[in-house]
Design a protein around this motif. Structure first.
Motif, PDB file in Angstrom:
ATOM      1  N   GLU A 106       3.695 -20.613  14.086  1.00 51.63           N
ATOM      2  CA  GLU A 106       3.433 -22.048  14.096  1.00 51.63           C
ATOM      3  C   GLU A 106       2.399 -22.400  15.158  1.00 51.63           C
ATOM      4  OE1 GLU A 106       7.179 -23.930  14.732  1.00 51.63           O
ATOM      5  OE2 GLU A 106       8.065 -23.222  12.835  1.00 51.63           O
ATOM      6  N   GLY A 107       1.861 -23.607  15.029  1.00 56.56           N
ATOM      7  CA  GLY A 107       0.878 -24.077  16.002  1.00 56.56           C
ATOM      8  C   GLY A 107      -0.502 -23.496  15.757  1.00 56.56           C
ATOM      9  N   ASP A 108      -1.250 -23.374  16.844  1.00 58.49           N
ATOM     10  CA  ASP A 108      -2.649 -22.939  16.743  1.00 58.49           C
ATOM     11  C   ASP A 108      -2.846 -21.453  17.044  1.00 58.49           C
ATOM     12  OD1 ASP A 108      -3.357 -25.563  16.168  1.00 58.49           O
ATOM     13  OD2 ASP A 108      -3.589 -26.086  18.298  1.00 58.49           O
ATOM     14  N   LEU A 109      -1.767 -20.715  17.137  1.00 58.41           N
ATOM     15  CA  LEU A 109      -1.903 -19.296  17.463  1.00 58.41           C
ATOM     16  C   LEU A 109      -2.594 -18.542  16.333  1.00 58.41           C
ATOM     17  CD1 LEU A 109       1.573 -18.463  19.044  1.00 58.41           C
ATOM     18  CD2 LEU A 109      -0.597 -18.807  20.229  1.00 58.41           C
ATOM     19  N   ARG A 110      -3.613 -17.772  16.695  1.00 60.34           N
ATOM     20  CA  ARG A 110      -4.328 -16.978  15.705  1.00 60.34           C
ATOM     21  C   ARG A 110      -4.676 -15.613  16.310  1.00 60.34           C
ATOM     22  NH1 ARG A 110      -5.649 -20.440  11.592  1.00 60.34           N
ATOM     23  NH2 ARG A 110      -6.771 -18.765  10.503  1.00 60.34           N
ATOM     24  N   GLU A 111      -4.618 -14.601  15.483  1.00 57.65           N
ATOM     25  CA  GLU A 111      -5.102 -13.280  15.875  1.00 57.65           C
ATOM     26  C   GLU A 111      -6.542 -13.161  15.385  1.00 57.65           C
ATOM     27  OE1 GLU A 111      -4.130  -8.493  15.423  1.00 57.65           O
ATOM     28  OE2 GLU A 111      -3.272  -9.921  13.996  1.00 57.65           O
ATOM     29  N   VAL A 112      -7.443 -12.911  16.312  1.00 63.18           N
ATOM     30  CA  VAL A 112      -8.866 -12.825  15.967  1.00 63.18           C
ATOM     31  C   VAL A 112      -9.377 -11.442  16.366  1.00 63.18           C
ATOM     32  CG1 VAL A 112     -11.161 -13.797  16.323  1.00 63.18           C
ATOM     33  CG2 VAL A 112      -9.153 -15.310  16.325  1.00 63.18           C
ATOM     34  N   TYR A 113     -10.026 -10.786  15.426  1.00 62.65           N
ATOM     35  CA  TYR A 113     -10.583  -9.459  15.710  1.00 62.65           C
ATOM     36  C   TYR A 113     -11.652  -9.134  14.677  1.00 62.65           C
ATOM     37  CZ  TYR A 113      -7.475  -7.877  11.925  1.00 62.65           C
ATOM     38  OH  TYR A 113      -6.852  -7.721  10.711  1.00 62.65           O
ATOM     39  N   VAL A 114     -12.411  -8.084  14.934  1.00 64.78           N
ATOM     40  CA  VAL A 114     -13.331  -7.536  13.941  1.00 64.78           C
ATOM     41  C   VAL A 114     -12.695  -6.250  13.432  1.00 64.78           C
ATOM     42  CG1 VAL A 114     -15.584  -6.515  13.517  1.00 64.78           C
ATOM     43  CG2 VAL A 114     -15.392  -8.550  14.950  1.00 64.78           C
ATOM     44  N   GLY A 115     -12.478  -6.191  12.121  1.00 62.00           N
ATOM     45  CA  GLY A 115     -11.831  -5.034  11.526  1.00 62.00           C
ATOM     46  C   GLY A 115     -12.816  -4.003  11.014  1.00 62.00           C
ATOM     47  N   VAL A 116     -12.493  -2.752  11.228  1.00 59.05           N
ATOM     48  CA  VAL A 116     -13.253  -1.631  10.665  1.00 59.05           C
ATOM     49  C   VAL A 116     -12.324  -0.961   9.653  1.00 59.05           C
ATOM     50  CG1 VAL A 116     -14.423   0.543  11.127  1.00 59.05           C
ATOM     51  CG2 VAL A 116     -14.559  -1.325  12.796  1.00 59.05           C
ATOM     52  N   SER A 117     -12.704  -1.020   8.385  1.00 57.23           N
ATOM     53  CA  SER A 117     -11.830  -0.527   7.316  1.00 57.23           C
ATOM     54  C   SER A 117     -12.577   0.442   6.416  1.00 57.23           C
ATOM     55  CB  SER A 117     -11.311  -1.694   6.464  1.00 57.23           C
ATOM     56  OG  SER A 117     -10.661  -2.660   7.259  1.00 57.23           O
ATOM     57  N   LYS A 118     -11.790   1.181   5.642  1.00 54.76           N
ATOM     58  CA  LYS A 118     -12.373   2.061   4.639  1.00 54.76           C
ATOM     59  C   LYS A 118     -11.383   2.209   3.489  1.00 54.76           C
ATOM     60  CE  LYS A 118     -15.258   6.155   4.333  1.00 54.76           C
ATOM     61  NZ  LYS A 118     -15.885   7.257   5.095  1.00 54.76           N
ATOM     62  N   GLY A 119     -11.855   1.930   2.282  1.00 60.89           N
ATOM     63  CA  GLY A 119     -10.991   2.036   1.115  1.00 60.89           C
ATOM     64  C   GLY A 119      -9.777   1.131   1.176  1.00 60.89           C
ATOM     65  N   GLY A 120      -9.923  -0.012   1.832  1.00 59.33           N
ATOM     66  CA  GLY A 120      -8.816  -0.964   1.936  1.00 59.33           C
ATOM     67  C   GLY A 120      -7.855  -0.668   3.073  1.00 59.33           C
ATOM     68  N   THR A 121      -8.085   0.399   3.846  1.00 60.27           N
ATOM     69  CA  THR A 121      -7.217   0.748   4.967  1.00 60.27           C
ATOM     70  C   THR A 121      -7.852   0.298   6.277  1.00 60.27           C
ATOM     71  OG1 THR A 121      -6.339   2.690   3.822  1.00 60.27           O
ATOM     72  CG2 THR A 121      -6.128   2.647   6.220  1.00 60.27           C
ATOM     73  N   LEU A 122      -7.106  -0.511   7.031  1.00 60.93           N
ATOM     74  CA  LEU A 122      -7.593  -0.959   8.334  1.00 60.93           C
ATOM     75  C   LEU A 122      -7.498   0.191   9.319  1.00 60.93           C
ATOM     76  CD1 LEU A 122      -8.579  -3.244  10.188  1.00 60.93           C
ATOM     77  CD2 LEU A 122      -6.163  -3.830  10.599  1.00 60.93           C
ATOM     78  N   ILE A 123      -8.612   0.539   9.919  1.00 62.46           N
ATOM     79  CA  ILE A 123      -8.661   1.688  10.824  1.00 62.46           C
ATOM     80  C   ILE A 123      -8.737   1.251  12.281  1.00 62.46           C
ATOM     81  CG2 ILE A 123     -10.011   3.733  11.462  1.00 62.46           C
ATOM     82  CD1 ILE A 123     -10.834   3.900   8.503  1.00 62.46           C
ATOM     83  N   LEU A 124      -9.589   0.265  12.570  1.00 60.38           N
ATOM     84  CA  LEU A 124      -9.761  -0.218  13.937  1.00 60.38           C
ATOM     85  C   LEU A 124      -9.746  -1.741  13.984  1.00 60.38           C
ATOM     86  CD1 LEU A 124     -12.793   2.005  15.098  1.00 60.38           C
ATOM     87  CD2 LEU A 124     -10.366   2.452  15.513  1.00 60.38           C
ATOM     88  N   LYS A 125      -9.239  -2.273  15.095  1.00 56.23           N
ATOM     89  CA  LYS A 125      -9.374  -3.695  15.423  1.00 56.23           C
ATOM     90  C   LYS A 125     -10.143  -3.796  16.727  1.00 56.23           C
ATOM     91  CE  LYS A 125      -4.938  -5.466  13.577  1.00 56.23           C
ATOM     92  NZ  LYS A 125      -3.687  -6.165  13.996  1.00 56.23           N
TER      93      LYS A 125
END
Length: 231
Positions: A106-125
């Motif tokens: 709730e509220g204004d909390l957000r997770e912000v990152y740049v994702g590095v993915s391959k084939g739909g799998t998140l590898i790095l944040k």
């Protein structure tokens, strides 16, 4: 005639002398000498080597082309890397690069990152504003020198990185309250997120829950520029 008789007597005397001599001793056998030994090519030598499990835990070098976790960075990422989509796409040419802003609770909390993915799998944040603060390793596609795998238990983690010092990750970031954030005494510049029974403070404070908890992320903290609360 007398001369012939004398010769015959001499011959008889010589023969008798020869018959009286002992037979000659046999010649000594030659001393044995070392000679080359032929090796049967069909004989198999058992060359099994017993390797200490502690030595075999970590792989000494990353496989060719793998993203690797190091004290000074992760893959092409170093402390000088900036959060720039174009530059990151050039650094990871065969990966998907995407900026993510995810609402957390709730509220204004957000997770912000740049994702590095391959084939739909998140590898790095990659976390930070203009300057990088940390990199979360989310997949076993990233090689690390300690033999860690995402999903391993806390007790397995501790065997590889040394005694764990854990705290409630929600102390620094509210939406991370379900995680325990841990340091390993043998590893510098890295933190380890454990998720288990209860909240992060429960996992951090209870050795049994910490032992059973699962490793969900390996975090490289940029030296001198890490997130608040980083140790």
């Amino acid at each position: 005639m007398k001369r012939l008789l004398l010769v015959v007597l001499l011959l008889v005397a010589c023969k008798k002398h020869a018959d009286d001599q002992p037979p000659p001793s046999p010649l000594p056998s030659p001393s044995p000498t070392t000679s080359p030994v032929a090796i049967d090519a069909t004989v198999v030598v058992d060359a099994t080597v017993v390797v200490d499990a502690a030595i075999a835990t970590g792989v000494p070098h990353a496989p060719p082309g793998a993203i690797d976790a190091r004290a000074d960075g992760v893959g092409p990422i170093t402390e000088n890397t900036k959060i720039d989509i174009k530059a990151l796409k050039a650094a990871f040419p065969s990966y998907e690069i995407k900026k993510v802003s995810k609402k957390m609770g709730e509220g204004d909390l957000r997770e912000v990152y740049v994702g590095v993915s391959k084939g739909g799998t998140l590898i790095l944040k990659l976390v930070g504003d203009e300057f990088l603060q940390s990199v979360d390793i989310m997949s076993n596609d990233v090689w690390n020198p300690w033999g860690l795998t995402i999903g391993m238990t806390g007790v397995e983690l501790e065997k590889r990185v040394g005694k764990l010092d854990c705290k409630d990750a929600g102390e620094a970031t509210d939406w991370r309250a379900n995680l325990a954030e841990c340091d390993g005494e043998k590893v510098d510049n890295y933190e380890f997120d454990l998720q288990g029974e209860g909240m992060g403070k429960d996992v951090a404070g209870d050795p049994a829950k910490r032992a059973d908890a699962k490793l969900v992320a390996i975090r490289w903290v940029v030296p001198g520029n890490g997130p608040p609360g980083a140790r």
